[in-house]
Design an enzyme around this catalytic site. Structure first.
Site, short mmCIF file in Angstrom:
data_model
loop_
_atom_site.label_atom_id
_atom_site.label_comp_id
_atom_site.label_asym_id
_atom_site.label_seq_id
_atom_site.Cartn_x
_atom_site.Cartn_y
_atom_site.Cartn_z
N ARG A 1 15.01 -1.37 -7.35
CA ARG A 1 13.88 -1.35 -8.00
C ARG A 1 13.88 -0.55 -9.80
NH1 ARG A 1 11.58 1.83 -2.89
NH2 ARG A 1 13.18 2.10 -2.12
N PRO B 1 0.58 -1.37 -0.19
CA PRO B 1 -0.43 0.03 0.45
C PRO B 1 0.68 1.48 0.05
CG PRO B 1 0.03 -1.23 2.56
CD PRO B 1 0.89 -2.34 0.96
N GLU B 2 0.66 2.15 -0.77
CA GLU B 2 1.17 3.35 -1.08
C GLU B 2 0.50 4.10 0.32
OE1 GLU B 2 4.04 4.94 -2.85
OE2 GLU B 2 4.38 3.00 -4.26
N LYS C 1 3.29 5.70 6.10
CA LYS C 1 3.04 4.58 5.76
C LYS C 1 2.34 4.06 6.98
CE LYS C 1 4.50 3.79 0.93
NZ LYS C 1 5.53 2.68 0.31
#
Ligand SMILES: [Zn+2]
Length: 287
Positions: A272, A2-3, A61
């Site tokens: 990434r 989740p962002e 977050k």
């Protein structure tokens, strides 16, 4: 994973459904979900039982609920697959239910469900005198651009003072929080900046534009995720498609740039990927 906008949706759900309620009982169904609690599940339950939950807060977050007068907080991290659900007590337990909070009003329960259990909950001391009761372990994390107390001017000064590259800076939680890999690529595309651009080369207006774009991307995602605000089902999972729509760069390798039609490229970057338009976002000249 989740962002930030998804986590903000959860925060709003918690604020609406559990704030002001008193914990009657805590059940820890898997010790891994409370592994950050130094003395274990028994301590977690003891510290929480009988407390009244305050207004839900978020930094990046991380989510937390201040307890009673705000000397401590229940901190939550959703990890890769964590969900906080507000459920009718009659609803059958979820397969991956890890923690359950029952309330003295006998109403809906708060359930922490996490298939992979990278997330977790813990009761932690809050910073002394802090009206938001920020857990001490989060003190080093910067505010995020959706936080009303985020200081734009201080951020642009700090960004330009760093001796680093711009995408690294955007992912540095001590400078700005909540900008994950996806939003960093989107904000850089909108700002026509290459991810390896040295931060010291950014003009003040360019730094301000980058911040404005990061905020805009996050607000747009929040607006889409916002449809679930009124739902009883306070939910986050990594599968959800809140921001799969309307991405300009991220995940679009080989597809035409929406500005110049040049195919978007994907580059390996710090374990990434970075997605960028090789024409709009020129590789910086070596210093
Ligand atoms: Zn382009």
């Amino acid at each position: 994973m989740p962002e930030l906008p998804e986590v903000e949706v959860v925060r709003r759900g918690l604020a609406r459904w559990v704030t002001g309620r008193t914990v009657a009982e805590v059940q820890v169904l898997h010790p891994r979900a409370v592994r950050r609690q130094a003395a274990g599940a028994g301590e977690f339950a003891a510290l929480l039982t009988g407390t009244t939950l305050g207004s839900a807060q978020r930094r990046g977050k991380y989510l937390w609920l201040p307890l009673d007068e705000g000397e401590s907080s229940m901190l939550g991290h959703l990890g890769m697959s964590g969900q906080l659900l507000v459920q009718d007590p009659a609803t059958p337990d979820e397969t991956h239910l890890r923690v359950r909070l029952r309330f003295t009003d006998g109403g809906r329960e708060l359930r922490f469900v996490d298939q992979r259990t990278f997330g977790g909950l813990a009761v932690e001391q809050a910073e002394a005198g802090d009206p938001e009761a920020t857990p001490v372990s989060l003190a080093h994390i910067a505010r995020d651009p959706l936080d009303p107390r985020f200081d734009d001017a201080a951020f642009t000064v700090a960004l330009r003072a760093r001796r680093t590259t711009v995408k690294r800076a955007l992912l540095d939680q001590t400078l700005i929080s909540g900008v994950g890999n996806i939003y960093a690529d989107e904000a850089l595309w909108r700002s026509k900046l290459h991810y390896d651009r040295p931060t010291e080369s950014l003009t003040r207006p360019l730094a301000a534009t980058l911040l404005a774009n990061a905020r805009e991307v996050m607000n747009a995602a929040l607006a889409v995720g916002g449809t679930s605000f009124d739902s009883l089902y306070v939910n986050v999972n990594g599968e959800s498609g809140y921001f799969s729509r309307s991405l300009d760069a991220y995940g679009r390798e080989g597809e035409p740039c929406y500005r110049c039609a040049t195919p978007i490229r994907r580059a390996a970057w710090m374990n990434r990927s970075s997605y960028y338009c090789p024409r709009c976002q020129r590789v910086p000249r070596p210093r």
